[in-house]
Design a protein around this motif. Structure first.
Motif, PDB file in Angstrom:
ATOM      1  N   SER A 111       0.903  -1.175   0.051  1.00  0.00           N
ATOM      2  CA  SER A 111      -0.121  -0.035  -0.144  1.00  0.00           C
ATOM      3  C   SER A 111       0.915   1.116  -0.176  1.00  0.00           C
ATOM      4  O   SER A 111       2.030   1.019   0.612  1.00  0.00           O
ATOM      5  CB  SER A 111      -0.991  -0.111   1.418  1.00  0.00           C
ATOM      6  N   SER A 112       0.461   2.341  -0.502  1.00  0.00           N
ATOM      7  CA  SER A 112       1.149   3.411  -0.599  1.00  0.00           C
ATOM      8  C   SER A 112       1.204   4.244   1.073  1.00  0.00           C
ATOM      9  O   SER A 112       0.489   4.103   1.398  1.00  0.00           O
ATOM     10  CB  SER A 112       0.453   4.480  -1.656  1.00  0.00           C
ATOM     11  N   GLU A 115      -1.165   6.882   1.702  1.00  0.00           N
ATOM     12  CA  GLU A 115      -2.740   6.451   2.014  1.00  0.00           C
ATOM     13  C   GLU A 115      -3.199   6.819   3.654  1.00  0.00           C
ATOM     14  O   GLU A 115      -4.164   7.041   3.806  1.00  0.00           O
ATOM     15  CB  GLU A 115      -3.170   4.822   1.799  1.00  0.00           C
ATOM     16  N   SER A 121      -6.422   3.732  -1.927  1.00  0.00           N
ATOM     17  CA  SER A 121      -6.243   4.381  -3.351  1.00  0.00           C
ATOM     18  C   SER A 121      -7.515   3.923  -4.040  1.00  0.00           C
ATOM     19  O   SER A 121      -8.102   2.740  -3.510  1.00  0.00           O
ATOM     20  CB  SER A 121      -4.738   3.697  -3.997  1.00  0.00           C
ATOM     21  N   PHE A 123      -7.513   2.119  -6.703  1.00  0.00           N
ATOM     22  CA  PHE A 123      -7.109   0.997  -6.938  1.00  0.00           C
ATOM     23  C   PHE A 123      -7.243  -0.041  -6.007  1.00  0.00           C
ATOM     24  O   PHE A 123      -6.212  -0.029  -4.999  1.00  0.00           O
ATOM     25  CB  PHE A 123      -5.851   0.902  -7.869  1.00  0.00           C
ATOM     26  N   ARG A 129      -1.900  -0.258  -8.685  1.00  0.00           N
ATOM     27  CA  ARG A 129      -1.895   1.171  -8.428  1.00  0.00           C
ATOM     28  C   ARG A 129      -0.580   1.658  -8.855  1.00  0.00           C
ATOM     29  O   ARG A 129      -0.211   2.477  -9.470  1.00  0.00           O
ATOM     30  CB  ARG A 129      -1.949   1.373  -6.978  1.00  0.00           C
TER      31      ARG A 129
END
Length: 253
Positions: A111-112, A115, A121, A123, A129
């Motif tokens: 995960s980014s 976030e 996201s 996506f 993503r």
């Protein structure tokens, strides 16, 4: 010249008439050695299934091309410092014969970090993503970019994105550059990064935020110096941990 044909000569050998990825532990470990005490054939079958899932994420003409290749071998590969702590695999595909290779790299996508501040996201799959982000940012992305998700032997489901292992990108020796060449290289990198942000964000708002003064330039200079200092502190901490035996380090790889 850094492409799949060169990778074939560098990373493989012939065993029992079959092309196999050469074992170079700990950098490259074929799946049959990595899971010698387990059912490696079942793992390979599962990965081949994920390969089919990956193919479904490709653009039509590229998917048609990739469907002409078969999976020949799979191995775990150690990746660069930017991917420390994540899993990475390489997959050797063969086309019309043993001299028609395509090497793909499957890298774990998490995960980014944004976030936490910006929300989830749009996506659901982190691998998608990453791929969608690269396609937006890059003027010419890897044609084989795709993604899939897989459940590991530990029961944890993880996301991956896929690209070519060696895709003919060039590189430069920054340490050997003259001052003038380094300044030109830095300017080119700056324009490339600016173009990527302009493609993915509100380019008008970005330009207005940057303005015509030097405030942003000076802020970036301060950040770069602070980042370099932090990198040196991190490396020193790593050396101390290795010397104290806190972590196990393998030299000369």
């Amino acid at each position: 010249g850094k492409d799949s044909v060169r990778a074939l000569s560098k990373l493989t050998h012939i065993k029992d008439g079959e092309v196999r990825i050469t074992s170079v532990p700990p950098l490259i470990v074929p799946i049959r050695e990595l899971f010698a005490d387990q059912d490696s054939e079942a793992l390979e079958t599962a990965l081949r299934g994920h390969y089919r899932e990956y193919r479904s994420t490709l653009e039509g003409s590229i998917r048609h091309l990739v469907e002409g290749f078969r999976v020949a071998d799979i191995a775990r590969k150690v990746v660069g410092v930017g991917s420390v702590g994540t899993r990475a695999w390489i997959m050797l595909l063969l086309g019309r014969d043993d001299g028609d290779p395509l090497f793909l790299q499957m890298k774990e996508a998490e995960s980014s970090v944004l976030e936490e501040h910006l929300g989830r996201s749009r996506f659901a799959a982190p691998g998608r993503r990453v791929v969608e982000g690269q396609r937006l940012m890059q003027a010419a992305s890897d044609s084989f970019l795709g993604w899939f998700s897989a459940t590991g032997i530990d029961g944890v489901r993880r996301a991956f994105y896929v690209r070519q292992l060696w895709d003919q990108k060039g590189s430069v020796e920054v340490e050997a550059m003259t001052r003038a060449r380094f300044e030109g290289y830095a300017e080119m990198c700056g324009w490339t990064l600016a173009r990527a942000h302009a493609r993915t964000g509100d380019r008008i708002a970005l330009a207005a935020y940057l303005g015509n003064g030097r405030s942003f330039d000076r802020a970036m200079e301060d950040f770069a110096e602070a980042y370099a200092d932090q990198s040196e502190r991190d490396y020193e901490a790593l050396q101390q941990a290795a010397q104290a035996g806190t972590i196990r380090v393998e030299h000369g790889v």
